[in-house]
Design an enzyme around this catalytic site. Structure first.
Site, mmCIF file in Angstrom:
data_model
loop_
_atom_site.group_PDB
_atom_site.id
_atom_site.type_symbol
_atom_site.label_atom_id
_atom_site.label_comp_id
_atom_site.label_asym_id
_atom_site.label_seq_id
_atom_site.Cartn_x
_atom_site.Cartn_y
_atom_site.Cartn_z
ATOM 1 N N ASP A 1 14.928 16.991 24.218
ATOM 2 C CA ASP A 1 15.110 17.060 22.643
ATOM 3 C C ASP A 1 13.471 18.082 21.762
ATOM 4 O O ASP A 1 12.902 17.365 21.449
ATOM 5 C CB ASP A 1 15.595 16.163 22.181
ATOM 6 C CG ASP A 1 16.038 16.565 21.059
ATOM 7 O OD1 ASP A 1 15.146 16.976 19.895
ATOM 8 O OD2 ASP A 1 17.592 16.824 20.923
ATOM 9 N N SER B 1 17.567 21.764 18.920
ATOM 10 C CA SER B 1 18.650 20.280 18.638
ATOM 11 C C SER B 1 19.908 20.657 17.656
ATOM 12 O O SER B 1 20.280 21.783 18.909
ATOM 13 C CB SER B 1 18.217 19.283 18.318
ATOM 14 O OG SER B 1 18.675 18.390 18.628
#
Length: 306
Positions: A188, A64
């Site tokens: 993500d 991320s």
């Protein structure tokens, strides 16, 4: 998590194989950068301390926002990368990545049905700050993780289009759209592997520096309000994988979890924690993590000093 032989070093007895059957390589020193949204500014301060102490990575893995920070240092593992990251973080707060009025965000949701923001501002920002187009062309071996929707599994990008790989790792559900790469769609990477220590071990790292955003430093407590139920549940899930990886470390691996320097009195479990656009605290977070990490590295007698 501290080893009695060296401050901050966690060692254990069990060896484990790579998450995808990868053959170990010779990446002796790895930087592992976890996810955490705007709190990822802490990692910039940690990188500044590491590089000033002469600790250069042989491998960088990220999740991320850690993929954003990690790819910049993988492109140029010098102190100059920290200056570029500081500039990038300044632009994250002003370049429209998470901007837009409430009405504009509602419009995006109505049109897309799935997310509040377009990925285009972040894509353009990454293109402006990355000098290479493919993962394998970076100066230091780099991998980032994303969550495959179709396979419900973690996927590691070790080659291929660089910007798309980082975008996939950063596609926060509800905020940004899923990213299509090839025949799959990704969300993500923090959903499946928030602090990927195990991946660094699987790739042959024996000296690992964990750059995290401060959440693992704060104890959890039972939820008392409705919104805290989801927040605590997610924290349990993200910390469990990290704790397991730390418990399963081979005996010849040393891990240093760098401190964020975040104040212990910082509110946890409140609605403020749901805010994802707190870029106005970037400079403070960088400086706190830098100071705390310098102290840690100095006390542990790591690197060459300043």
């Amino acid at each position: 998590m501290n080893d009695s032989r060296e401050p901050g070093a966690q060692q254990a007895d069990a060896a484990r194989s790579g998450p995808s059957g990868d053959q170990p390589s010779t990446h002796a020193r790895a930087f592992v950068l976890g996810g955490g949204g705007a709190l990822g500014a802490h990692e910039v301060g940690m990188l500044k301390a590491l590089l000033e102490f002469g600790l250069r990575p042989d491998l960088v893995v990220g999740t991320s926002v850690g993929a954003i920070n990690g790819v910049v240092v993988a492109a140029d593992p010098t102190c100059a990368a920290v200056d570029r990251l500081a500039e990038l973080w300044s632009e994250l707060g002003h370049a429209g990545v998470f901007s837009g009025s409430l009405l504009e965000r509602i419009g995006t949701v109505v049109r897309s049905g799935t997310h509040l923001h377009s990925a285009e501002p972040l894509r353009e920002l990454l293109k402006a700050h990355l000098a290479v187009d493919r993962v394998e062309d970076l100066a230091v071996p780099f991998q980032c993780v994303a969550s495959s929707i179709e396979r419900a599994a973690e996927h590691w990008f070790a080659e291929g289009p660089l910007v798309e790989a980082v975008l996939a790792s950063c596609a926060v559900p509800g905020l940004l759209p899923p990213v299509r790469v090839g025949d799959e769609h990704y969300l993500d990477g923090g959903l499946v592997n928030s602090i990927p220590v195990g991946r660094a071990v699987a790739l042959g790292a024996r000296e690992i520096y964990v750059l995290q955003v401060g959440r693992v430093e704060s104890p959890l407590s039972p939820p008392r309000l409705p919104w805290q139920v989801a927040m605590v549940s997610f924290e349990i899930a993200r910390r469990h994988r990290f704790a397991r990886d730390m418990a399963d470390l081979p005996p010849d691996v040393t891990v240093h979890v760098l401190p964020s320097g975040a104040p212990t009195a910082e509110p946890r479990g409140t609605l403020r924690q749901l805010r994802y656009k707190t870029f106005n605290q970037t400079a403070e977070r960088i400086e706190r993590a830098y100071s705390a990490s310098c102290r840690y590295l100095s006390e542990a007698r790591l690197g060459e000093g300043r």
